[in-house]
Design an enzyme around this catalytic site. Structure first.
Site, short mmCIF file in Angstrom:
data_model
loop_
_atom_site.label_atom_id
_atom_site.label_comp_id
_atom_site.label_asym_id
_atom_site.label_seq_id
_atom_site.Cartn_x
_atom_site.Cartn_y
_atom_site.Cartn_z
N CYS A 2 -59.96 34.64 -45.44
CA CYS A 2 -59.36 33.42 -45.31
C CYS A 2 -58.83 32.93 -46.50
O CYS A 2 -59.23 33.48 -47.64
CB CYS A 2 -60.63 32.48 -45.03
SG CYS A 2 -61.56 33.01 -43.50
N ARG A 27 -53.61 38.47 -47.44
CA ARG A 27 -55.06 38.62 -47.44
C ARG A 27 -55.86 38.88 -45.94
O ARG A 27 -56.90 39.42 -45.81
CB ARG A 27 -55.49 37.22 -47.72
CG ARG A 27 -55.17 36.65 -49.16
CD ARG A 27 -55.58 35.40 -49.42
NE ARG A 27 -56.99 34.97 -49.63
CZ ARG A 27 -57.68 35.13 -50.70
NH1 ARG A 27 -57.19 35.30 -51.78
NH2 ARG A 27 -59.00 34.71 -50.41
N TRP A 76 -59.74 34.54 -41.01
CA TRP A 76 -60.19 35.78 -40.88
C TRP A 76 -61.51 35.84 -40.27
O TRP A 76 -62.33 35.40 -40.84
CB TRP A 76 -60.22 36.32 -42.03
CG TRP A 76 -60.34 38.18 -41.84
CD1 TRP A 76 -59.12 39.07 -41.61
CD2 TRP A 76 -61.27 38.95 -42.06
NE1 TRP A 76 -59.40 40.34 -41.65
CE2 TRP A 76 -60.91 40.31 -41.76
CE3 TRP A 76 -62.39 38.71 -42.23
CZ2 TRP A 76 -61.81 41.40 -41.79
CZ3 TRP A 76 -63.38 39.78 -42.32
CH2 TRP A 76 -63.07 41.30 -42.15
N ASN A 102 -63.70 28.99 -46.70
CA ASN A 102 -63.57 30.38 -46.85
C ASN A 102 -65.27 30.82 -47.40
O ASN A 102 -65.61 30.13 -48.19
CB ASN A 102 -62.69 30.73 -47.96
CG ASN A 102 -62.57 32.34 -48.17
OD1 ASN A 102 -63.49 33.16 -47.48
ND2 ASN A 102 -62.13 32.83 -49.41
N GLY A 103 -65.86 31.59 -46.58
CA GLY A 103 -67.06 32.17 -46.90
C GLY A 103 -67.80 32.05 -45.67
O GLY A 103 -67.48 32.19 -44.63
N GLU A 484 -59.32 58.98 -51.15
CA GLU A 484 -58.26 58.04 -50.97
C GLU A 484 -57.07 58.29 -50.17
O GLU A 484 -56.45 57.42 -49.27
CB GLU A 484 -57.81 57.74 -52.39
CG GLU A 484 -56.70 56.60 -52.57
CD GLU A 484 -56.98 55.37 -52.38
OE1 GLU A 484 -58.14 55.01 -51.88
OE2 GLU A 484 -56.15 54.43 -52.34
N LYS A 488 -56.19 55.90 -47.05
CA LYS A 488 -54.77 55.33 -47.16
C LYS A 488 -54.28 55.51 -45.35
O LYS A 488 -53.75 54.50 -44.96
CB LYS A 488 -53.97 55.98 -48.03
CG LYS A 488 -53.37 55.46 -49.34
CD LYS A 488 -53.36 54.08 -49.69
CE LYS A 488 -54.55 53.25 -49.30
NZ LYS A 488 -55.08 52.55 -50.40
N GLU A 491 -56.32 53.84 -42.53
CA GLU A 491 -56.19 52.21 -42.55
C GLU A 491 -54.78 51.81 -42.08
O GLU A 491 -54.85 50.51 -41.45
CB GLU A 491 -56.68 51.49 -43.87
CG GLU A 491 -55.80 51.99 -45.04
CD GLU A 491 -56.33 51.26 -46.27
OE1 GLU A 491 -57.01 50.11 -46.37
OE2 GLU A 491 -55.96 51.82 -47.48
N HIS A 507 -70.46 74.05 -43.74
CA HIS A 507 -71.90 73.61 -43.59
C HIS A 507 -71.85 72.50 -42.41
O HIS A 507 -72.89 71.69 -42.16
CB HIS A 507 -72.57 72.79 -44.86
CG HIS A 507 -72.53 73.67 -46.08
ND1 HIS A 507 -73.73 74.53 -46.06
CD2 HIS A 507 -71.74 73.76 -46.97
CE1 HIS A 507 -73.59 75.23 -47.17
NE2 HIS A 507 -72.34 74.74 -47.65
N LYS A 607 -57.29 41.59 -47.34
CA LYS A 607 -56.84 42.11 -48.72
C LYS A 607 -58.27 41.95 -49.68
O LYS A 607 -58.47 42.72 -50.29
CB LYS A 607 -55.63 41.37 -49.33
CG LYS A 607 -55.14 41.59 -50.72
CD LYS A 607 -54.66 42.96 -50.45
CE LYS A 607 -54.32 43.54 -52.04
NZ LYS A 607 -54.27 45.02 -51.88
C1 F6R Z 1 -57.81 50.07 -49.44
C2 F6R Z 1 -58.43 48.94 -50.23
C3 F6R Z 1 -59.86 48.52 -50.24
C4 F6R Z 1 -60.03 47.87 -51.38
C5 F6R Z 1 -61.73 47.37 -51.44
C6 F6R Z 1 -62.14 46.75 -52.88
O1 F6R Z 1 -56.52 49.99 -49.32
O2 F6R Z 1 -57.60 48.13 -50.70
O3 F6R Z 1 -60.58 49.48 -50.14
O4 F6R Z 1 -59.87 48.71 -52.49
O5 F6R Z 1 -61.65 46.37 -50.60
O6 F6R Z 1 -61.12 45.42 -53.31
P1 F6R Z 1 -61.08 45.28 -54.61
O7 F6R Z 1 -60.50 46.20 -55.52
O8 F6R Z 1 -60.12 43.97 -54.77
O9 F6R Z 1 -62.54 44.91 -55.13
#
Ligand code: F6R
Length: 612
Positions: A2, A27, A76, A102-103, A484, A488, A491, A507, A607
């Site tokens: 949010c 976000r 959100w 937010n929360g 990673e 990427k 997602e 395995h 985000k």
């Molecule tokens: C993936 C991504 C997330 C963040 C994770 C941690 O592309 O961005 O996996 O890495 O939510 O977020 P931070 O780094 O802000 O603690």
């Protein structure tokens, strides 16, 4: 997660709030709304499911909501499906008080039951609506909105960043914070509240961050902040020096692509001031050489991509320091009764500095006496403030939900930490140390060369975009990188993808390889190249279609074996993921583009993950 923005001043609030909400779109959200204190009393509230454009149309770009004090929100969903009713702001039964939140209010069900018994009718399924009704209940009694907020805060449990307006005091906002980010912005003849600085940077760069338990009374010409004992507090101001352009697309189709291309500059900014005369100098680190030498064990704690940086860090730091490094997911660490104490260093990695699980893990480690060093992008964020030491990544605002430049700069800073500690501990040969320092300085140039070959990657992405299942495999730092690369891809393109240490294939996982399955074989790590080749042959024998990533020096050999190939320049082994991630980011980006996905705002993702 949010997003909140609030404005009090002399101008019409709604257009300013809409603009602020647009800047918080990254976000992640599913609905949005505004509440404005009307010029002739009363509140106007407009909210809707869907994109901000719908809210814009509904309010004629805010023109339909006159008044100079207001709050806005992008939601959100957590409690209750995304729809118009569950969208924020939530309004009290009397219609006098509106709330954005937010929360999560953990005891909302109990409060809702009690208020229902007292005659309150709830419209939504949200936890937030209890805040609005509870405020109403207390306000009926004391007729003072600040007092009502204080009483409400003593009643609710959970996490909150709150923005509150009351029709009876139309020149004032109330803000409160616990375990969710909220900042205050000092403008000229106006003031702001916001979840993050991007929402208000057009209007002010002078901000302060609220701490847990604090409340603020925000008016056009003043902001008064109180601690949980209701004593006034003076707070440190931060000046935000980001360019406004940094929060805009600047000609790129997506923020993600822009941020991928910003990586050479971001890495330069992160490392150049920290390497002097061939040596790593971390002036922003308060730890003494003595304290560094006495570290027993290093923990790296993070979530998502930041955790993947930690995985690379484990290989590199153990190699540089010959010391045990444990990488733990923040969400697991906090509930694992961790064996961590004053002799240990906990490195916390977070782009946003607000991830709730990471924050909770940090507090758990701190409670047990560990020293906390955080690697954070957002200056002054909660994780930065609660750490003993902070090293900022200086990557600028990262808007796309899928991280790219934050990942790269976190890794660069973690490598700098490794080198600095190795120098203090005397655990690296000078020649090895010099080679890594030199390699780090070469990264921006080598990244630029990969970026200049974007069309080749685009062509491969086109060929691969039809696959529904992908396996990434690799060994050592290539394994860490595969995590990673796979994240990427899944997602943003919604293609099912898994990452495996190549040695683990036999395995179990190899049973999933069939005719035409796409396997992305990361084979950049020279010492294990032959083993990587064997794994390529092994999956091809089961029908896999292989795309390999290797270095220039292994190109010729790999070319003979696979139909699709990506390459990066040779560089010191520990730094291979710094380069290898770039083609993988581009591959994911173009595969997602090919499939018509909403790249900057992938479904169900946020985000900054400020709930558990
Ligand atoms: C993936 C991504 C997330 C963040 C994770 C941690 O592309 O961005 O996996 O890495 O939510 O977020 P931070 O780094 O802000 O603690």
């Amino acid at each position: 997660m949010c997003g909140i923005v609030g404005y009090v001043g002399n101008e019409q609030a709604a257009p300013i709030l809409l603009d602020g909400l647009e800047r918080l779109e990254y976000r992640g959200y599913d609905s949005a709304g505004l509440a404005v204190c009307g010029e002739h009393g009363g509140l106007t509230v407009k909210k809707t499911k869907g994109r901000l454009q719908v809210l814009r149309e509904m309010t004629h770009d805010g023109a339909d909501q006159p008044g100079c004090t207001g709050i806005g929100h992008t939601r959100w969903a957590t409690h209750g499906v995304p729809n118009d009713v569950n969208a924020h702001p939530h309004v009290s039964q009397s219609g006098h008080i509106a709330v954005v939140h937010n929360g999560i209010i953990e005891n909302y069900a109990e409060i809702r039951r009690e208020l229902t018994e007292k005659g309150y009718h709830f419209q939504s399924e949200t936890d937030t609506e209890v805040v609005a009704q509870l405020l109403d209940y207390f306000y009926q009694d004391c007729n003072d909105i600040f007092e009502a907020v204080v009483r409400m805060i003593h009643t609710v449990d959970g996490a909150y960043a709150l923005g509150i307006v009351c029709a009876d005091c139309p020149d004032r906002l109330i803000a409160a914070r616990k375990d969710a980010p909220l900042l205050l912005g000092y403008g000229k003849d106006c003031n702001f509240i916001a979840s993050d600085v991007t929402a208000i940077i057009r209007h002010t760069r002078d901000i302060t961050y609220m701490e847990d338990g604090e409340m603020a009374v925000v008016e056009g010409d003043s902001i008064r902040i109180y601690n949980s004992q209701l004593q006034p507090v003076e707070k440190k101001h931060y000046y935000i020096d980001w360019e406004i352009d940094a929060a805009e697309k600047g000609g790129y189709d997506h923020f993600m692509l822009k941020e991928i291309f910003e990586q050479p500059v971001a890495i330069r900014k992160a490392i150049a001031p920290r390497i002097q005369g061939g040596k790593v100098v971390l002036r922003d680190l308060k730890m003494t050489p003595e304290e560094i030498r006495h570290i027993r064990k290093i923990f790296i704690i993070a979530c998502g991509s930041s955790y993947h940086v930690g995985m690379v860090g484990k290989y590199n730091l153990e190699r540089m320091l010959r010391k045990s490094v444990e990488v733990v997911l923040a969400s697991e660490f906090r509930y694992s009764d961790p064996i961590v104490g004053p002799e240990d260093l906990v490195i916390v990695i977070s782009q946003s500095g607000e991830t709730l699980d990471t924050m909770a893990a940090l507090r758990e480690a701190k409670k047990r006496g560990a020293r906390i060093l955080s690697i954070v992008n957002v200056v002054g964020s909660s994780i930065a403030r609660e750490s003993d030491d902070v090293l900022y990544t200086w990557a600028g605002p990262e808007i796309a939900v899928a991280t790219t430049k934050a990942y790269s700069t976190q890794m660069a800073v973690l490598n700098l930490v490794g080198l600095y500690f190795a120098d203090v501990m005397g655990t690296m040969l000078k020649s090895d140390y010099d080679e890594v320092v030199k390699g780090l300085q070469e990264i921006p140039g080598k990244m630029e060369s990969i970026l200049s070959r974007v069309d080749d990657i685009k062509a491969i992405a086109k060929e691969c975009a039809g696959h529904e299942n992908v396996f990434f495999i690799g060994r050592n730092v290539d394994y860490a990188l595969s995590l990673e690369g796979s994240l990427k891809l899944k997602e943003i393109s919604y293609i099912h993808s898994e990452a495996y240490a190549s040695g683990e294939l036999k395995h179990g996982t190899i049973s999933l390889i069939e005719d035409g399955t796409l396997v992305i074989a990361l084979s950049t790590y020279g010492p294990l190249f032959d083993k990587a080749m064997s794994n390529v042959v092994e999956v091809q024998a089961r029908g896999a279609c292989v795309l390999a990533l290797t270095t220039d020096s292994h190109r010729a050999e790999m070319e003979k074996a696979v139909p699709m190939l990506l390459t990066i320049s040779d560089i010191q082994e520990m730094l291979l993921p710094q380069l290898g991630v770039v083609p993988l980011q581009l591959l994911a980006y173009y595969m997602a583009l090919e499939r018509g996905c909403d790249i900057d705002k992938p479904r169900n993702l946020a985000k900054s993950v400020t709930v558990e």
